[in-house]
Design a protein around this motif. Sequence first.
Motif, PDB file in Angstrom:
ATOM      1  N   GLU A 136       0.584  -1.189   0.126  1.00 58.52           N
ATOM      2  CA  GLU A 136      -0.019   0.061   0.098  1.00 58.52           C
ATOM      3  C   GLU A 136       0.847   1.241  -0.030  1.00 58.52           C
ATOM      4  OE1 GLU A 136      -3.878  -2.061   2.383  1.00 58.52           O
ATOM      5  OE2 GLU A 136      -3.047   0.219   2.797  1.00 58.52           O
ATOM      6  N   LEU A 137       1.945   1.184   0.737  1.00 60.36           N
ATOM      7  CA  LEU A 137       2.901   2.501   0.715  1.00 60.36           C
ATOM      8  C   LEU A 137       3.537   2.525  -0.676  1.00 60.36           C
ATOM      9  CD1 LEU A 137       4.201   4.784   2.542  1.00 60.36           C
ATOM     10  CD2 LEU A 137       6.076   3.008   2.971  1.00 60.36           C
ATOM     11  N   ASP A 138       3.904   1.516  -1.170  1.00 64.00           N
ATOM     12  CA  ASP A 138       4.453   1.705  -2.595  1.00 64.00           C
ATOM     13  C   ASP A 138       3.340   2.341  -3.381  1.00 64.00           C
ATOM     14  OD1 ASP A 138       5.177  -0.461  -5.568  1.00 64.00           O
ATOM     15  OD2 ASP A 138       6.607   0.976  -4.444  1.00 64.00           O
ATOM     16  N   GLY A 139       2.191   1.665  -3.441  1.00 62.34           N
ATOM     17  CA  GLY A 139       1.147   2.174  -4.139  1.00 62.34           C
ATOM     18  C   GLY A 139       0.850   3.811  -4.197  1.00 62.34           C
ATOM     19  N   ALA A 140       0.790   4.068  -2.933  1.00 60.44           N
ATOM     20  CA  ALA A 140       0.597   5.705  -2.550  1.00 60.44           C
ATOM     21  C   ALA A 140       1.634   6.549  -2.872  1.00 60.44           C
ATOM     22  CB  ALA A 140       0.279   5.769  -1.031  1.00 60.44           C
ATOM     23  N   LEU A 141       3.011   6.105  -2.880  1.00 58.04           N
ATOM     24  CA  LEU A 141       4.137   6.796  -3.344  1.00 58.04           C
ATOM     25  C   LEU A 141       4.235   7.077  -4.612  1.00 58.04           C
ATOM     26  CD1 LEU A 141       6.347   6.251  -0.161  1.00 58.04           C
ATOM     27  CD2 LEU A 141       4.872   8.298  -0.394  1.00 58.04           C
ATOM     28  N   ASN A 142       3.836   5.853  -5.294  1.00 59.88           N
ATOM     29  CA  ASN A 142       3.937   6.024  -6.772  1.00 59.88           C
ATOM     30  C   ASN A 142       3.006   6.965  -7.389  1.00 59.88           C
ATOM     31  OD1 ASN A 142       6.016   4.299  -7.740  1.00 59.88           O
ATOM     32  ND2 ASN A 142       4.946   2.589  -7.224  1.00 59.88           N
ATOM     33  N   ASP A 143       2.018   7.632  -6.643  1.00 58.16           N
ATOM     34  CA  ASP A 143       1.323   8.761  -7.246  1.00 58.16           C
ATOM     35  C   ASP A 143       2.343  10.020  -7.408  1.00 58.16           C
ATOM     36  OD1 ASP A 143      -1.997   9.911  -5.943  1.00 58.16           O
ATOM     37  OD2 ASP A 143      -0.543  10.697  -7.663  1.00 58.16           O
TER      38      ASP A 143
ATOM     39  N   PRO B  94      14.263  -0.402  -0.805  1.00 57.49           N
ATOM     40  CA  PRO B  94      14.894  -0.537   0.429  1.00 57.49           C
ATOM     41  C   PRO B  94      14.487   0.212   1.522  1.00 57.49           C
ATOM     42  CG  PRO B  94      16.563  -0.945  -1.238  1.00 57.49           C
ATOM     43  CD  PRO B  94      15.557  -0.454  -1.992  1.00 57.49           C
ATOM     44  N   GLN B  95      14.383   1.485   0.849  1.00 55.87           N
ATOM     45  CA  GLN B  95      13.907   2.889   1.898  1.00 55.87           C
ATOM     46  C   GLN B  95      12.451   2.426   2.226  1.00 55.87           C
ATOM     47  OE1 GLN B  95      14.858   6.755   0.469  1.00 55.87           O
ATOM     48  NE2 GLN B  95      13.482   7.606   2.095  1.00 55.87           N
ATOM     49  N   LEU B  96      11.452   1.993   1.476  1.00 61.06           N
ATOM     50  CA  LEU B  96      10.300   1.754   1.874  1.00 61.06           C
ATOM     51  C   LEU B  96      10.064   0.616   2.952  1.00 61.06           C
ATOM     52  CD1 LEU B  96       8.289   1.645  -1.590  1.00 61.06           C
ATOM     53  CD2 LEU B  96       8.453   3.647   0.208  1.00 61.06           C
ATOM     54  N   ALA B  97      11.010  -0.302   2.581  1.00 66.00           N
ATOM     55  CA  ALA B  97      10.961  -1.599   3.657  1.00 66.00           C
ATOM     56  C   ALA B  97      11.536  -0.962   5.025  1.00 66.00           C
ATOM     57  CB  ALA B  97      11.945  -2.459   2.932  1.00 66.00           C
ATOM     58  N   ARG B  98      12.162  -0.285   5.083  1.00 67.90           N
ATOM     59  CA  ARG B  98      13.022   0.261   6.356  1.00 67.90           C
ATOM     60  C   ARG B  98      11.887   1.163   7.112  1.00 67.90           C
ATOM     61  NH1 ARG B  98      17.647   1.227   3.658  1.00 67.90           N
ATOM     62  NH2 ARG B  98      17.346   3.489   3.122  1.00 67.90           N
TER      63      ARG B  98
END
Length: 495
Positions: free
Chosen positions: A89-96, A107-111
């Motif tokens: 969900e974070l990846d989808g939101a920040l791909n906006d 890697p930064q998202l995972a952290r």
Amino acid sequence: MPPPTETAATPIPAGRKLFVGARLRRLREQRALSQQQLAQRLGLSLSYVSQIENDQRPVTAAVQLKLAEVFGAEAAQFAEHEQHRLLAELDGALNDRRLLATPVPAPQLARMVAQAPELVQAFLELHQRHLRLQEEHAQTIDRFYGELGGDHLRGPIAPPPHEAVREHFNRLENYVDALDRAAEDLAMRLDLQPGQRAAALRALLQQQCGIEVVATPAMGADGSLRRYERARRRLHVPARLSDAQQAYQMATQYALVACREAIDTVVAAASFADADTRALAVQGLAHYFAGALMLPYRAFLAQARAVRYDIELLAQQFQVSFETVCHRLSTLQRPGERGVPVYFVRVDQAGNISKRQSATAFHFARHGGACPLWQVHEAFTQPGRILTQVAEMPDGTRFFGIARTIERGGGGYQARRKLFAVGLGCELAHAHALVYADGLNLAAPQPVVPIGPGCRVCPRADCVQRAFPPAGKPLVVESDSESLVSYRFAGGSVT
């Protein structure tokens, strides 16, 4: 050969390490425990706990079970599927691209998910409110101004009550321990038997609650299933309903009266924003109790394992509907006695999702409809048949799922009917426990269908079924060429 069994917690795949240091430290401090006290409760050494909290050592499946025993439902945030969900969900939101010009490295998202899950969850809630506001804004303009446009209109930013309640149930992994155990205890005390539940519950309501149950020939044109006269303490239930349907309505009313204190405790802990959401949550929890009473946890789980999750057999044995069995299977998340972690979804013919629950990393679309390649939509073309599918999400996680149509209502030529398709599935690693996967090569299944959470957030660039481009992605328009892919955009993934 004995039926396959499930592990008590979602296993950590070989080669993948799970670090929970920041989350464990936070939960420990919230409970006012020292590291030494936590180590004693877990049966581990002080240095071992210290290493876990400093992300110097990953948690094993055995330690996950011990954490679940110490922290109860709050230990769900240690589960790997919860990390998968937050990460997706974070990846989808920040791909906006309206939020960020360039994507955040994986890697930064995972952290972020590992070290600050509360902040990630707060950001996702804000992002969902942002999307809802945009959607309401556009719908309001269309409704009032049509194609002529209009001035900017303000709309509420809080999620609709049904979405807020649904998200809270998902955070609980669709399991409410106090109500589930109370329902199981009552079912054992009454010795409820399939086909003979209504009479026992009718007597219970009269004796314990002073409520008279009246079998009503008809309940009006709106298809009412239950009507309670508070002043007269009289419950009206249509006589045309089956024994199980009547029992479910009686159990719901019993929960609203006899279990109201326990229900109110759960609702208060959720801190819902408004009265409508709280009222809807009360109703949902009463329904939860009723379902748990009809299908007591241990008895149902044992039978589910015995028949390898054959939904039709379970429906026959417990004399309930196909949908009721699916719904109950999605709630079998009692610590130490977990069933296969599954997702459950119900959609109509227009693709609207009216129910969605998940104890897996399966990512449901919250806006813009579900993926058209998901087999739950194809079920409408083959009514009554069970369809199977192995699907892969954009992050590479694979799921095994089934889908089938269901019909509600009827009873006469002119009676109202509701047609839905329900889907049930699990991560591919658990598929061996389901009878529906027999004959499938789980090591190398074919075919594998690439699906996504929904067109608005799906990153797949080569999907020929895409209904519209993902939110915030710049379109790439090439007037000199054309293909089956309707929308081309920058930054998509090709599969």
